[in-house]
Design a protein around this motif. Structure first.
Motif, PDB file in Angstrom:
ATOM      1  N   ALA A   1       0.814  -1.215   0.000  1.00 44.87           N
ATOM      2  CA  ALA A   1       0.000   0.000   0.000  1.00 44.87           C
ATOM      3  C   ALA A   1       0.849   1.266   0.000  1.00 44.87           C
ATOM      4  O   ALA A   1       0.312   2.365   0.034  1.00 44.87           O
ATOM      5  CB  ALA A   1      -0.928  -0.012   1.214  1.00 44.87           C
ATOM      6  N   LEU A   2       2.175   1.119  -0.033  1.00 47.88           N
ATOM      7  CA  LEU A   2       3.030   2.307   0.057  1.00 47.88           C
ATOM      8  C   LEU A   2       3.524   2.721  -1.323  1.00 47.88           C
ATOM      9  O   LEU A   2       3.629   1.897  -2.222  1.00 47.88           O
ATOM     10  CB  LEU A   2       4.232   2.001   0.948  1.00 47.88           C
ATOM     11  CG  LEU A   2       3.901   1.438   2.334  1.00 47.88           C
ATOM     12  CD1 LEU A   2       5.180   1.176   3.110  1.00 47.88           C
ATOM     13  CD2 LEU A   2       2.993   2.386   3.099  1.00 47.88           C
ATOM     14  N   ASP A   3       3.852   4.010  -1.463  1.00 52.05           N
ATOM     15  CA  ASP A   3       4.377   4.428  -2.756  1.00 52.05           C
ATOM     16  C   ASP A   3       5.838   3.976  -2.894  1.00 52.05           C
ATOM     17  O   ASP A   3       6.473   3.564  -1.927  1.00 52.05           O
ATOM     18  CB  ASP A   3       4.199   5.929  -2.981  1.00 52.05           C
ATOM     19  CG  ASP A   3       5.000   6.749  -2.000  1.00 52.05           C
ATOM     20  OD1 ASP A   3       6.208   6.476  -1.836  1.00 52.05           O
ATOM     21  OD2 ASP A   3       4.411   7.650  -1.386  1.00 52.05           O
ATOM     22  N   LEU A   4       6.338   4.066  -4.125  1.00 51.87           N
ATOM     23  CA  LEU A   4       7.609   3.430  -4.465  1.00 51.87           C
ATOM     24  C   LEU A   4       8.759   3.849  -3.554  1.00 51.87           C
ATOM     25  O   LEU A   4       9.491   3.028  -3.028  1.00 51.87           O
ATOM     26  CB  LEU A   4       7.939   3.750  -5.930  1.00 51.87           C
ATOM     27  CG  LEU A   4       9.149   2.989  -6.468  1.00 51.87           C
ATOM     28  CD1 LEU A   4       8.852   1.509  -6.517  1.00 51.87           C
ATOM     29  CD2 LEU A   4       9.530   3.503  -7.844  1.00 51.87           C
ATOM     30  N   LYS A   5       8.869   5.161  -3.342  1.00 51.78           N
ATOM     31  CA  LYS A   5       9.988   5.692  -2.562  1.00 51.78           C
ATOM     32  C   LYS A   5       9.948   5.131  -1.138  1.00 51.78           C
ATOM     33  O   LYS A   5      10.941   4.636  -0.613  1.00 51.78           O
ATOM     34  CB  LYS A   5       9.858   7.222  -2.546  1.00 51.78           C
ATOM     35  CG  LYS A   5      10.988   7.944  -1.891  1.00 51.78           C
ATOM     36  CD  LYS A   5      12.055   8.318  -2.908  1.00 51.78           C
ATOM     37  CE  LYS A   5      13.089   9.247  -2.297  1.00 51.78           C
ATOM     38  NZ  LYS A   5      13.747   8.692  -1.129  1.00 51.78           N
ATOM     39  N   LEU A   6       8.772   5.211  -0.557  1.00 48.71           N
ATOM     40  CA  LEU A   6       8.579   4.746   0.817  1.00 48.71           C
ATOM     41  C   LEU A   6       8.823   3.249   0.906  1.00 48.71           C
ATOM     42  O   LEU A   6       9.366   2.736   1.876  1.00 48.71           O
ATOM     43  CB  LEU A   6       7.147   5.075   1.233  1.00 48.71           C
ATOM     44  CG  LEU A   6       6.871   5.126   2.724  1.00 48.71           C
ATOM     45  CD1 LEU A   6       7.828   6.076   3.399  1.00 48.71           C
ATOM     46  CD2 LEU A   6       5.440   5.588   2.941  1.00 48.71           C
TER      47      LEU A   6
ATOM     48  N   MET B   1      11.281   1.348   3.378  1.00 48.73           N
ATOM     49  CA  MET B   1      10.788   0.348   4.323  1.00 48.73           C
ATOM     50  C   MET B   1      11.466  -0.999   4.105  1.00 48.73           C
ATOM     51  O   MET B   1      11.640  -1.758   5.048  1.00 48.73           O
ATOM     52  CB  MET B   1       9.273   0.190   4.204  1.00 48.73           C
ATOM     53  CG  MET B   1       8.454   1.281   4.862  1.00 48.73           C
ATOM     54  SD  MET B   1       8.856   1.590   6.593  1.00 48.73           S
ATOM     55  CE  MET B   1       8.336   0.050   7.340  1.00 48.73           C
ATOM     56  N   GLN B   2      11.851  -1.295   2.857  1.00 48.10           N
ATOM     57  CA  GLN B   2      12.560  -2.551   2.596  1.00 48.10           C
ATOM     58  C   GLN B   2      13.844  -2.598   3.406  1.00 48.10           C
ATOM     59  O   GLN B   2      14.133  -3.583   4.085  1.00 48.10           O
ATOM     60  CB  GLN B   2      12.886  -2.686   1.111  1.00 48.10           C
ATOM     61  CG  GLN B   2      11.687  -3.051   0.259  1.00 48.10           C
ATOM     62  CD  GLN B   2      12.043  -3.162  -1.211  1.00 48.10           C
ATOM     63  OE1 GLN B   2      13.200  -3.070  -1.585  1.00 48.10           O
ATOM     64  NE2 GLN B   2      11.042  -3.347  -2.042  1.00 48.10           N
ATOM     65  N   LEU B   3      14.599  -1.495   3.343  1.00 48.42           N
ATOM     66  CA  LEU B   3      15.850  -1.449   4.094  1.00 48.42           C
ATOM     67  C   LEU B   3      15.579  -1.571   5.586  1.00 48.42           C
ATOM     68  O   LEU B   3      16.275  -2.274   6.312  1.00 48.42           O
ATOM     69  CB  LEU B   3      16.595  -0.140   3.791  1.00 48.42           C
ATOM     70  CG  LEU B   3      17.124  -0.018   2.364  1.00 48.42           C
ATOM     71  CD1 LEU B   3      17.727   1.341   2.118  1.00 48.42           C
ATOM     72  CD2 LEU B   3      18.154  -1.111   2.101  1.00 48.42           C
TER      73      LEU B   3
END
Ligand SMILES: Nc1ncnc2c1ncn2[C@@H]1O[C@H](COP(=O)(O)OP(=O)(O)OP(=O)(O)O)[C@@H](O)[C@H]1O
Ligand SMILES: [Mg+2]
Lengths: 361, 259
Positions: free
Chosen positions: A163-168, A172-174
Motif C-alpha cells: 500500500a506504500l508508494d515506491l519511494k517509501l 521500508m525494505q531497508l
C-alpha cells in the motif's frame, strides 16, 4: 529442527484448489518469502499458519508441534496485514500495547515495552495519535511494532509494503531487513513483487497456482530457474527453445531453431536429444557494432527499439532468424545515453558461461 | 461552487415550507394568549402552565417516556445482536425477517399484534403489550444501523485482535463493541424517538389500560385543537428534534473516527 514446517498442506474452496500439496520448512531466524502472482494462494497459506483458516489436508507444525488444535489467539505467531488493520479507536501506543495486555503483562512492563517498540520504529512522538491521524508509512511502522512487541516466534507479513508508494517502499525494505536482523524473529513474508523478494529474503518459495515451483536462495532463483514459469516470473528473461545436441565436459551444445548451434553451461541431469529452454538474462547479452572474440555465441541483428532509463539502456534486437532478444547495457561512460540507434545493424553475443539451460518436462 | 438555478431554489423552498410551516404554526399558537387557534393575540406561557397541572397529561407523558425507555432498551439489545448475527453469518433470511416489520404498514402490524396479544397470549392490554409492540417495530431499525456500521468496517481488524492474543470475547469487548457503540447509541435514540412518537400501533395495543402522549393528544383533539394540544405537541417536537440531532451526531462521530 525447523521453526515452522508445512507438510503437504492442501486447501480447497469448492472445486478450486487454492493451496495444492505444499511442503516446506522455515529455519529459526530466517527471512522467508512466499512469492507468486496474484491468486496463487499466498494469503490462503498465510491465513492457515496464523490460524484464521484450517487446511483440508496436511499439517502445520511450529517447533515440531502440530498447530491444528491451537486457535489463532494461542499461536505465538503474529501477522502484519496488508492494510495494516490498526484498531481505529485506539491510540498508536494502545495499538502497540494490545498484544502485551492480552498476554496479561503488568502495567509497568506494558508501558516499558510499548515505549521500546515505538522507539525501535522511530514513532515515539506519535504515541498518543490515532491511526487516522498518521501517514501510510507511519501506520506500517505501527503495525510492525505491534506485531513484534510481544516477541512472537514467527511474524507473518502479507504484502506489508503493497500500500506504500515506491519511494517509501524502498525505504521500508531497508528498514525491514535491519529490523529483522535486530530482533532476530523469523519472518514469513508474502509478496508478488519479485524485486522485493530478491532484495529482502534469505530464501524464496516461488508459488504458482497453489504449488511451490522452486524454493531456493534469491541468487539461485534468479540465476538457475528450474522451469519456464520461474524464469519468466523472476526478472526479465530471454527464453530460447533448444534441443541438446551434445553434453560435453565444458558445457552443452544446443541447437536453437533458426540460430544454429549455441553453447551453454552444463546443466544437471541433462541428456543428449532432450528439448528445453535456454534462459538468458538481458544483462548477459552483449551488443556491439562488431563481434567480440570472447563471445562463444554471436549472431547478427538489427536494433528494433531501446528504452533509456538512466543507469542502463535496454535494447530490443531482432536477430536475422526472427527472434527478438533483450539486452541490457550499462551507461557507465558519463554523458553517454546510448550506443546504438534504432535500425543499426549490430552483432549480438554472449559467452559460453552465460545463460542457463532449463529442462522441460 | 456553481449556483443553483432559481426554479430549483423555489421548488426546494416551497417543499420545505410545506413540510415545516404547519409545525411552525403549532409552535407559534402554543404561545398565543387566546383559547382559539384563530388570530394572534399576544405572547403567553399559560398553556405550558396548564400542561403542568393536567394530571392526565402528566401521566401520559410519564407512560410515554417509560415505554420508550424500556422498549428502546430491549430493542437495542436485540437489534444489536441481530445486526451482529446478520454480519457474522450472513443468513439470507434474517435481514428479511428483521426488516419486514419496518416496512410493514403500521395498521397491519397494529391489528396483528392486537390479535396476537389477546387471542394467543391472553394478555391484558396495557403497559406490557405496548412495550412488546414497540420492541417489535424498533428492532429492525437498530439492526440496520448496527449492520451498516459493521459493513463499513475492515474485517481484518477483528482477525488482528485474535491474532494478537485476544479471545473471541475479548475481541468483542475491546474491539467490536467500542467500534459499533456509536451505531448502537444512534439505534437506541432512533428506537426511543419511534416509540415516543408512535400512534397507530400504540392505539391498537394500549387498550384502556394505558395512555401515551400521542394517544392523549388524539383524544383531546377529538373535541378541539386547544392551545394546550399545541403546547404539548411543541414539547414532543422539541424532544424528537433533540433525539434526532443526537442520533445523527453519533453517526458523524463514528464516520470521522473510522477514517
Ligand atoms: N474464502 C474463499 N472462498 C473461495 N475462494 C477463495 C477464498 N479465499 C481465497 N480464495 C481463492 O483462492 C485463490 C488464492 O487466493 P489468495 O488470496 O491466497 O491469493 P494470493 O496469492 O494471496 O493473491 P494476491 O497476491 O492477489 O493477494 C484465489 O483464486 C481466491 O479467489
Ligand atoms: Mg494475498
Amino acid at each position: 529442527m525447523p521453526l515452522l514446517e508445512i507438510r503437504r498442506v492442501t486447501r480447497r474452496f469448492g472445486d478450486f484448489t487454492a493451496v495444492d500439496d505444499v511442503s516446506f520448512a522455515v529455519e529459526p531466524g530466517e527471512f522467508f518469502t512466499l512469492l507468486g502472482p496474484s491468486g496463487c494462494g499466498k494469503t490462503t497459506l498465510l491465513r492457515m499458519i496464523a490460524g484464521f483458516d484450517l487446511p483440508d489436508a496436511g499439517q502445520i507444525l511450529l517447533d515440531g508441534r502440530d498447530l491444528a488444535d491451537t486457535p489463532a489467539e494461542r499461536r505465538p505467531v503474529h501477522t502484519v496485514f496488508q492494510n495494516f488493520a490498526l484498531f481505529p479507536h485506539l491510540s498508536v501506543a494502545r495499538n502497540v500495547a494490545f498484544p502485551l495486555r492480552m498476554a496479561g503483562l503488568g502495567e509497568g512492563e506494558v508501558k516499558r515495552r510499548t515505549a521500546d517498540a515505538l522507539d525501535m520504529v522511530h514513532l515515539g512522538e506519535l504515541a498518543e495519535h490515532y491511526p487516522h491521524e498518521i501517514s501510510g508509512g507511519q501506520k506500517q511502522r505501527v503495525a510492525l511494532a505491534r506485531g513484534l512487541v510481544n516477541r512472537p516466534r514467527l511474524l507473518l507479513l502479507d504484502e506489508p509494503l503493497g500500500a506504500l508508494d515506491l519511494k517509501l517502499r524502498e525505504e521500508m525494505q531497508l528498514e525491514l531487513i535491519k529490523l529483522q536482523r535486530e530482533v532476530g524473529i523469523t519472518f514469513v513474508f508474502v509478496t508478488h513483487a519479485q524485486n522485493e523478494a530478491l532484495a529482502l529474503s534469505h530464501r524464496i518459495a516461488v508459488m504458482n497456482a497453489g504449488r511451490v515451483e522452486q524454493l531456493d536462495e534469491p541468487s539461485r532463483i534468479y540465476g538457475f530457474p528450474v522451469n519456464r514459469f520461474v524464469a519468466d516470473f523472476i526478472g526479465n528473461c530471454n527464453l530460447l527453445e533448444a534441443e541438446v545436441r551434445a553434453v560435453e565436459a565444458d558445457g552443452l551444445r544446443l541447437s536453437v531453431a533458426g540460430l544454429g548451434e549455441v553453447r551453454a553451461p552444463a546443466a544437471e541431469g541433462c541428456q543428449t536429444g532432450e528439448r528445453g529452454l535456454l534462459a538468458l538474462r538481458p544483462e548477459q547479452v552483449q551488443v556491439a557494432a562488431e563481434a567480440d572474440p570472447a563471445w562463444a555465441n554471436r549472431f547478427p541483428g538489427q536494433v528494433r527499439d531501446f528504452l533509456y532509463v538512466g543507469d542502463v539502456t535496454t535494447y530490443q534486437v531482432r536477430l536475422d532468424n526472427g527472434y527478438t532478444l533483450q539486452a541490457l547495457l550499462p551507461n557507465a561512460a558519463p554523458g553517454r545515453a546510448r550506443f546504438h540507434e534504432t535500425g543499426d545493424r549490430v552483432m549480438v553475443g554472449w559467452s559460453a558461461q552465460a545463460g542457463h539451460y532449463v529442462r522441460e518436462a | 461552487m456553481r449556483r443553483l438555478p432559481t426554479w430549483l431554489l423555489l421548488a426546494a423552498a416551497s417543499s420545505y415550507a410545506f413540510l415545516y410551516l404547519p409545525l411552525i404554526i403549532v409552535v407559534a399558537y402554543s404561545f398565543n394568549d387566546s383559547r382559539l387557534n384563530a388570530e394572534w393575540v399576544g405572547f403567553t406561557l399559560d398553556w405550558y402552565r396548564v400542561l403542568l397541572h393536567d394530571e392526565e397529561m402528566l401521566l401520559a407523558a410519564r407512560n410515554s417516556l417509560l415505554i420508550a425507555l424500556v422498549s428502546s432498551g430491549a430493542a437495542t439489545l436485540l437489534g444489536t445482536l441481530a445486526g451482529l448475527g446478520m454480519h457474522r453469518w450472513r443468513p439470507a433470511w434474517l435481514p428479511l425477517l428483521v426488516i419486514t416489520p419496518v416496512a410493514m404498514p403500521e395498521i397491519l402490524l397494529g391489528v396483528s399484534l392486537l390479535v396476537f396479544f389477546i387471542q394467543v397470549l391472553h394478555l391484558t392490554l396495557g403497559f406490557l403489550s405496548v412495550v412488546l409492540a414497540h420492541i417489535t417495530f424498533s428492532i429492525g431499525f437498530v439492526a440496520i444501523v448496527v449492520r451498516a456500521r459493521l459493513a463499513g468496517m475492515d474485517e481484518s481488524i477483528f482477525e488482528a485482535a485474535r491474532d494478537l492474543g485476544a479471545t473471541p470475547w475479548q475481541t468483542f469487548r475491546l474491539v467490536t463493541f467500542p467500534l459499533i457503540l456509536p451505531a448502537v447509541v444512534a439505534g437506541f435514540l432512533m428506537a426511543f424517538t419511534l416509540s415516543l412518537d408512535d400512534f397507530v400501533i400504540t392505539f391498537f395495543t394500549a387498550g384502556v389500560g394505558v395512555s401515551t402522549l400521542p394517544l392523549q393528544i388524539y383524544s383531546m383533539i377529538k373535541i378541539a385543537v386547544t392551545p394546550e394540544v399545541n403546547a404539548v405537541s411543541t414539547l414532543l417536537m422539541l424532544l424528537t428534534l433533540v433525539l434526532v440531532i443526537a442520533a445523527s451526531r453519533m453517526d458523524k462521530g463514528f464516520m470521522r473516527g473510522a477514517g
